[in-house]
Design a protein around this motif. Structure first.
Motif, PDB file in Angstrom:
ATOM      1  N   ALA A 110     -52.182  55.766 -65.761  1.00  0.00           N
ATOM      2  CA  ALA A 110     -50.777  55.802 -65.666  1.00  0.00           C
ATOM      3  C   ALA A 110     -50.135  57.472 -65.502  1.00  0.00           C
ATOM      4  CB  ALA A 110     -49.995  55.068 -66.677  1.00  0.00           C
ATOM      5  N   LEU A 111     -50.722  57.790 -66.821  1.00  0.00           N
ATOM      6  CA  LEU A 111     -50.399  59.423 -66.734  1.00  0.00           C
ATOM      7  C   LEU A 111     -50.763  60.245 -65.602  1.00  0.00           C
ATOM      8  CD1 LEU A 111     -48.878  61.522 -68.801  1.00  0.00           C
ATOM      9  CD2 LEU A 111     -51.192  62.070 -69.559  1.00  0.00           C
ATOM     10  N   TYR A 112     -52.252  60.089 -65.114  1.00  0.00           N
ATOM     11  CA  TYR A 112     -52.569  61.033 -63.862  1.00  0.00           C
ATOM     12  C   TYR A 112     -52.646  60.246 -62.825  1.00  0.00           C
ATOM     13  CZ  TYR A 112     -54.175  63.766 -68.005  1.00  0.00           C
ATOM     14  OH  TYR A 112     -54.159  64.380 -69.028  1.00  0.00           O
ATOM     15  N   ALA A 113     -51.750  59.377 -62.472  1.00  0.00           N
ATOM     16  CA  ALA A 113     -51.768  58.447 -61.300  1.00  0.00           C
ATOM     17  C   ALA A 113     -51.295  59.426 -59.868  1.00  0.00           C
ATOM     18  CB  ALA A 113     -50.682  57.232 -61.284  1.00  0.00           C
ATOM     19  N   ALA A 114     -51.871  59.015 -58.936  1.00  0.00           N
ATOM     20  CA  ALA A 114     -51.945  59.840 -57.873  1.00  0.00           C
ATOM     21  C   ALA A 114     -50.391  59.955 -57.326  1.00  0.00           C
ATOM     22  CB  ALA A 114     -52.610  59.212 -56.635  1.00  0.00           C
ATOM     23  N   ASP A 115     -49.401  58.851 -57.405  1.00  0.00           N
ATOM     24  CA  ASP A 115     -48.183  58.842 -57.037  1.00  0.00           C
ATOM     25  C   ASP A 115     -47.469  60.143 -57.728  1.00  0.00           C
ATOM     26  OD1 ASP A 115     -48.353  57.313 -59.602  1.00  0.00           O
ATOM     27  OD2 ASP A 115     -46.166  56.560 -59.207  1.00  0.00           O
ATOM     28  N   LYS A 116     -47.683  60.425 -59.232  1.00  0.00           N
ATOM     29  CA  LYS A 116     -47.241  61.373 -59.923  1.00  0.00           C
ATOM     30  C   LYS A 116     -47.550  62.943 -59.160  1.00  0.00           C
ATOM     31  CE  LYS A 116     -46.335  59.044 -64.177  1.00  0.00           C
ATOM     32  NZ  LYS A 116     -46.869  57.636 -63.796  1.00  0.00           N
ATOM     33  N   ARG A 117     -48.789  62.838 -58.695  1.00  0.00           N
ATOM     34  CA  ARG A 117     -49.149  64.193 -58.204  1.00  0.00           C
ATOM     35  C   ARG A 117     -48.504  64.480 -56.845  1.00  0.00           C
ATOM     36  NH1 ARG A 117     -53.976  62.343 -60.012  1.00  0.00           N
ATOM     37  NH2 ARG A 117     -54.850  61.756 -58.005  1.00  0.00           N
ATOM     38  N   ARG A 118     -48.483  63.173 -56.078  1.00  0.00           N
ATOM     39  CA  ARG A 118     -47.715  63.211 -54.687  1.00  0.00           C
ATOM     40  C   ARG A 118     -46.321  63.768 -54.910  1.00  0.00           C
ATOM     41  NH1 ARG A 118     -50.969  59.054 -53.572  1.00  0.00           N
ATOM     42  NH2 ARG A 118     -49.776  57.308 -54.149  1.00  0.00           N
ATOM     43  N   ALA A 119     -45.581  63.114 -56.030  1.00  0.00           N
ATOM     44  CA  ALA A 119     -44.019  63.571 -56.213  1.00  0.00           C
ATOM     45  C   ALA A 119     -43.818  65.045 -56.568  1.00  0.00           C
ATOM     46  CB  ALA A 119     -43.640  62.419 -57.268  1.00  0.00           C
ATOM     47  N   LEU A 120     -44.921  65.498 -57.435  1.00  0.00           N
ATOM     48  CA  LEU A 120     -44.738  66.930 -57.862  1.00  0.00           C
ATOM     49  C   LEU A 120     -45.190  67.799 -56.713  1.00  0.00           C
ATOM     50  CD1 LEU A 120     -44.908  69.186 -60.039  1.00  0.00           C
ATOM     51  CD2 LEU A 120     -47.372  68.887 -59.989  1.00  0.00           C
ATOM     52  N   LYS A 121     -46.088  67.382 -55.741  1.00  0.00           N
ATOM     53  CA  LYS A 121     -46.409  68.180 -54.551  1.00  0.00           C
ATOM     54  C   LYS A 121     -44.963  68.147 -53.489  1.00  0.00           C
ATOM     55  CE  LYS A 121     -51.200  67.667 -54.452  1.00  0.00           C
ATOM     56  NZ  LYS A 121     -52.413  66.830 -53.855  1.00  0.00           N
ATOM     57  N   ALA A 122     -44.279  67.043 -53.332  1.00  0.00           N
ATOM     58  CA  ALA A 122     -43.120  66.884 -52.536  1.00  0.00           C
ATOM     59  C   ALA A 122     -42.061  67.618 -53.228  1.00  0.00           C
ATOM     60  CB  ALA A 122     -42.841  65.575 -52.514  1.00  0.00           C
ATOM     61  N   GLU A 123     -41.643  67.743 -54.389  1.00  0.00           N
ATOM     62  CA  GLU A 123     -40.840  68.460 -54.991  1.00  0.00           C
ATOM     63  C   GLU A 123     -40.908  69.995 -54.881  1.00  0.00           C
ATOM     64  OE1 GLU A 123     -37.618  67.890 -56.437  1.00  0.00           O
ATOM     65  OE2 GLU A 123     -38.008  66.063 -55.395  1.00  0.00           O
ATOM     66  N   LEU A 124     -42.216  70.448 -55.058  1.00  0.00           N
ATOM     67  CA  LEU A 124     -42.510  71.912 -54.876  1.00  0.00           C
ATOM     68  C   LEU A 124     -42.639  72.350 -53.587  1.00  0.00           C
ATOM     69  CD1 LEU A 124     -45.466  72.260 -57.455  1.00  0.00           C
ATOM     70  CD2 LEU A 124     -43.115  73.011 -57.788  1.00  0.00           C
ATOM     71  N   SER A 125     -42.687  71.298 -52.557  1.00  0.00           N
ATOM     72  CA  SER A 125     -42.739  72.022 -51.131  1.00  0.00           C
ATOM     73  C   SER A 125     -41.071  71.983 -50.698  1.00  0.00           C
ATOM     74  CB  SER A 125     -43.114  70.975 -50.286  1.00  0.00           C
ATOM     75  OG  SER A 125     -42.572  69.784 -50.115  1.00  0.00           O
ATOM     76  N   LYS A 126     -40.341  71.552 -51.451  1.00  0.00           N
ATOM     77  CA  LYS A 126     -38.908  71.793 -51.106  1.00  0.00           C
ATOM     78  C   LYS A 126     -38.413  73.289 -51.403  1.00  0.00           C
ATOM     79  CE  LYS A 126     -37.369  67.062 -52.100  1.00  0.00           C
ATOM     80  NZ  LYS A 126     -36.546  66.398 -53.118  1.00  0.00           N
ATOM     81  N   ARG A 127     -37.627  73.837 -50.740  1.00  0.00           N
ATOM     82  CA  ARG A 127     -37.157  75.063 -50.856  1.00  0.00           C
ATOM     83  C   ARG A 127     -35.618  75.249 -51.332  1.00  0.00           C
ATOM     84  NH1 ARG A 127     -40.798  79.114 -52.234  1.00  0.00           N
ATOM     85  NH2 ARG A 127     -42.787  78.559 -51.235  1.00  0.00           N
TER      86      ARG A 127
END
Length: 188
Positions: free
Chosen positions: A171-188
């Motif tokens: 649950a801690l390292y779930a792929a959806d958490k990584r995708r959410a992080l990447k999506a947030e970081l791609s926002k400017r």
């Protein structure tokens, strides 16, 4: 001594929505309950690498505050990162270490020297500011100042050992958490 979850609740009140937080192991499980957020960076699995990941993020994203919630056992696995962080001197890096004298995620085994002065190590490595907190009231009073300083900033949080823990790593390292992080970081 303080309780880790109480310290993290205090800290959470000072974390902005644009801050990237890297909590490790036991702190991670507390943190995601206290402050679920897409910018919780949970993708590091190797013990000791949170500070190195935080440095990379601090250098790569100078527009964001980077807050690492390390453990004493984890930091012992990568003490060299203190010198590297201090040499790079990212003004947006804030390094908190929960010091309870154990390798908590590995069964609560004691660290080799429970009296190690992590803030002293960070200070002698060249961190701009270092702090030690033993009392929650003091931490609560000063945390806003601490994370408002130019970094790198280091703070030791002297916390009690926790109850025996079970970890849900999938649950801690779930792929959806990584995708959410990447999506947030791609926002400017």
């Amino acid at each position: 001594m303080m309780k880790r979850d109480e310290c993290l609740k205090v800290l959470a009140r000072h974390v902005a929505d644009t801050d990237i937080v890297l909590p490790v192991y036991s702190a991670a499980f507390d943190w995601i309950d206290i402050r679920p957020h897409p910018l919780n960076y949970l993708s590091h699995g190797a013990m000791g690498l949170a500070s190195s990941h935080a440095l990379g993020l601090a250098l790569g994203r100078p527009d964001r505050r980077i807050i690492v919630l390390d453990g004493d056992g984890s930091l012992l696995m990568n003490l060299g990162s203190l010198v590297t962080i201090a040499a790079a001197a990212p003004p947006n890096l804030f390094h908190f270490v929960c010091h309870n004298g154990t390798y908590e995620a590995n069964g609560g085994h004691p660290i080799p020297n429970q009296k190690v002065d992590f803030s002293g190590l960070a200070r002698s490595s060249g961190y701009a500011h270092t702090f030690d907190f033993n009392e929650l009231a003091s931490f609560e009073q000063q945390v806003g100042h601490v994370i408002g300083l130019p970094g790198p900033v280091f703070a030791t949080l002297h916390v009690e050992r926790s109850r025996p823990l079970t970890y849900n790593y999938p649950a801690l390292y779930a792929a959806d958490k990584r995708r959410a992080l990447k999506a947030e970081l791609s926002k400017r």
